[in-house]
Design an enzyme around this catalytic site. Structure first.
Site, PDB file in Angstrom:
ATOM      1  N   THR A  36     -33.739 -26.774 -29.552  1.00  0.00           N
ATOM      2  CA  THR A  36     -33.632 -28.206 -29.801  1.00  0.00           C
ATOM      3  C   THR A  36     -32.790 -28.786 -28.678  1.00  0.00           C
ATOM      4  OG1 THR A  36     -33.764 -27.939 -32.209  1.00  0.00           O
ATOM      5  CG2 THR A  36     -32.821 -29.998 -31.382  1.00  0.00           C
ATOM      6  N   GLU A  61     -36.822 -37.681 -31.238  1.00  0.00           N
ATOM      7  CA  GLU A  61     -35.922 -37.978 -32.345  1.00  0.00           C
ATOM      8  C   GLU A  61     -34.612 -38.569 -31.843  1.00  0.00           C
ATOM      9  OE1 GLU A  61     -35.371 -35.021 -35.311  1.00  0.00           O
ATOM     10  OE2 GLU A  61     -37.290 -34.013 -34.926  1.00  0.00           O
ATOM     11  N   GLU A  69     -49.642 -35.940 -33.087  1.00  0.00           N
ATOM     12  CA  GLU A  69     -50.205 -37.243 -33.460  1.00  0.00           C
ATOM     13  C   GLU A  69     -50.960 -37.890 -32.300  1.00  0.00           C
ATOM     14  OE1 GLU A  69     -47.085 -39.617 -35.824  1.00  0.00           O
ATOM     15  OE2 GLU A  69     -45.982 -38.069 -34.739  1.00  0.00           O
TER      16      GLU A  69
END
Length: 426
Positions: A272, A216, A375
């Site tokens: 994170t 991200e 994914e």
């Protein structure tokens, strides 16, 4: 904990042909951390007490003590830079951000300043890098259409539309846990929690066996806003100071069992990771691009058809144990950072200095452009074939490194600071 620069392509002090260290101003042509970039961080010099933290600016493989330089050169912004965190600079606002950046550029490029500030540089390989700002709140979005469609196809293969009905109307997000945002180089302890394997009658407790990444981009808020006043699209750059790479680690098995009906919780809140370097938005003007064409009419507060281009052309690379496994293009993100900020405040929620919000997993249309193992392996069905073995999800000892660059002025590249993390057993 290891430092941000350990896996960097620029982690050695540059030397001249004679073998002597080059002056810090002599950045090699094409270096993505040249004077056109100048990202901000917080560091401790070699040999100093670990609690001694200073604002630094990266130039090539050197870190300039920005506070010391400001004091030495009589800058009116010395009080903002002679701090142990970036928060005072973040809160100072856009005029101060521009003034400080203009001054820093002059300090590292104008020869008359060199004698004064050359002793204030530290080799990047010698310093300890810290979390560059105090995180106030943390929000994570879900703004890549390719990622959302992939996830929808994995978990809802029989659905008429792989997107949820609200996806094209608003940037979906969730509120995370600011206290578990860590700087690049921090070990990531494998989380434990409840998980319910398919077919089992009851959940079990234990370490996650489906630990994942999410590649991200994080946006860092500087100027706060009062509660009750939404921030419009046009004020994005009045509030957001800069951006960084971000890895929102995810325990897919814990998340799958817990997320109905209130969404992510323990599967996301354990860690994170963010880069040690915050790139100011001003360094990325040449990277601004229009977002993908919108397929649904937007409500007025999200309608950016009359605004300046809100996307950024960032070229991200994801490496697992040194092997590149994906190259997600940030330019494909459907929702922009300005729209995310507008939506985040449209209910009257106020901004605070140090607020951090993540873009959501960045994925492109190609199989090698997916920003998560979920994914890339299609939920573990198709493990990655790597030189050190197959991977469906992360194993203890695995190291994930995100890096990126963006087009800069006059054909240059703007480097974003890496974000790395190593998985250790809980």
């Amino acid at each position: 904990m290891w430092r941000d620069h350990v896996w960097s392509d620029h982690n050695d002090v540059q030397e001249s042909e004679a073998g002597h260290p080059m002056p810090p101003f002599d950045v090699p042509e094409g270096d993505p951390f040249g004077p056109h970039n100048l990202p901000y961080g917080v560091f401790t010099p070699a040999g100093a007490d670990p609690s001694e933290r200073r604002v630094g600016v990266r130039l090539g493989d050197q870190v300039l003590d920005a506070g010391a330089a400001a004091l030495a050169l009589g800058s009116p912004y010395a009080s903002l830079l002679a701090q142990p965190t970036l928060n005072p600079l973040l809160a100072a606002g856009r005029t101060a951000w521009s003034d400080v950046r203009r001054a820093l550029t002059a300090w590292v490029t104008v020869p008359s300043h060199q004698e004064v500030i050359e002793p204030l540089f530290h080799p990047l390989s010698s310093v300890t890098l810290h979390l560059p700002f105090e995180v106030a709140d943390y929000v994570d979005f879900y703004s890549s259409e390719h990622h959302a469609r992939n996830v929808g196809s994995i978990f809802r293969p029989d659905a008429a539309d792989s997107l949820t009905p609200n996806w094209k109307h608003l940037p979906i997000g969730y509120h995370g846990r600011a206290g578990t945002v860590v700087v690049s180089g921090t070990d990531i302890v494998r989380p434990s929690g409840q998980r319910k394997p398919p077919g089992d009658q009851a959940p079990v407790f234990g370490p996650s066996v489906r630990l994942d990444i999410e590649a991200e981009v994080g946006f860092v808020v500087g100027v706060p806003s009062p509660m009750g006043r939404p921030v419009p699209l046009s004020e994005f750059r009045e509030h957001v100071f800069g951006l960084c790479l971000l890895n929102d680690w995810s325990a897919r098995d814990i998340q799958a069992w817990e997320y109905v009906p209130l969404g992510p919780f323990l599967g996301k809140s354990f860690a994170t990771s963010v880069s040690a370097w915050i790139t100011p938005l001003e360094a990325l003007e040449a990277a601004r691009v229009a977002p993908p064409e919108r397929t649904h009419p937007l409500l007025p507060y999200l309608d950016d058809s009359g605004e300046e281009p809100g996307g950024y052309d960032l070229r991200i690379s994801v490496a697992l144990n040194g092997h590149v496994i994906s190259e997600p293009p940030f330019s494909t993100m459907y929702w922009t950072a300005a729209q995310q900020l507008a939506h985040m405040t449209v209910n009257g929620a106020g901004l605070r200095t140090g607020d951090l919000y993540g873009s959501g997993t960045v994925s492109g249309p190609g199989e090698r452009e997916r920003g998560s193992l979920l994914e890339l392996t299609w939920n573990g069905r198709d493990p990655l074939e790597l030189p050190d073995g197959k991977r469906a999800f992360l194993e203890d000892g695995d190291v994930v490194t995100l890096s990126a660059w963006a087009p800069g002025p006059d054909g240059t590249r703007v480097g974003l600071g890496e974000v790395s993390g190593r998985i250790v057993a809980g």
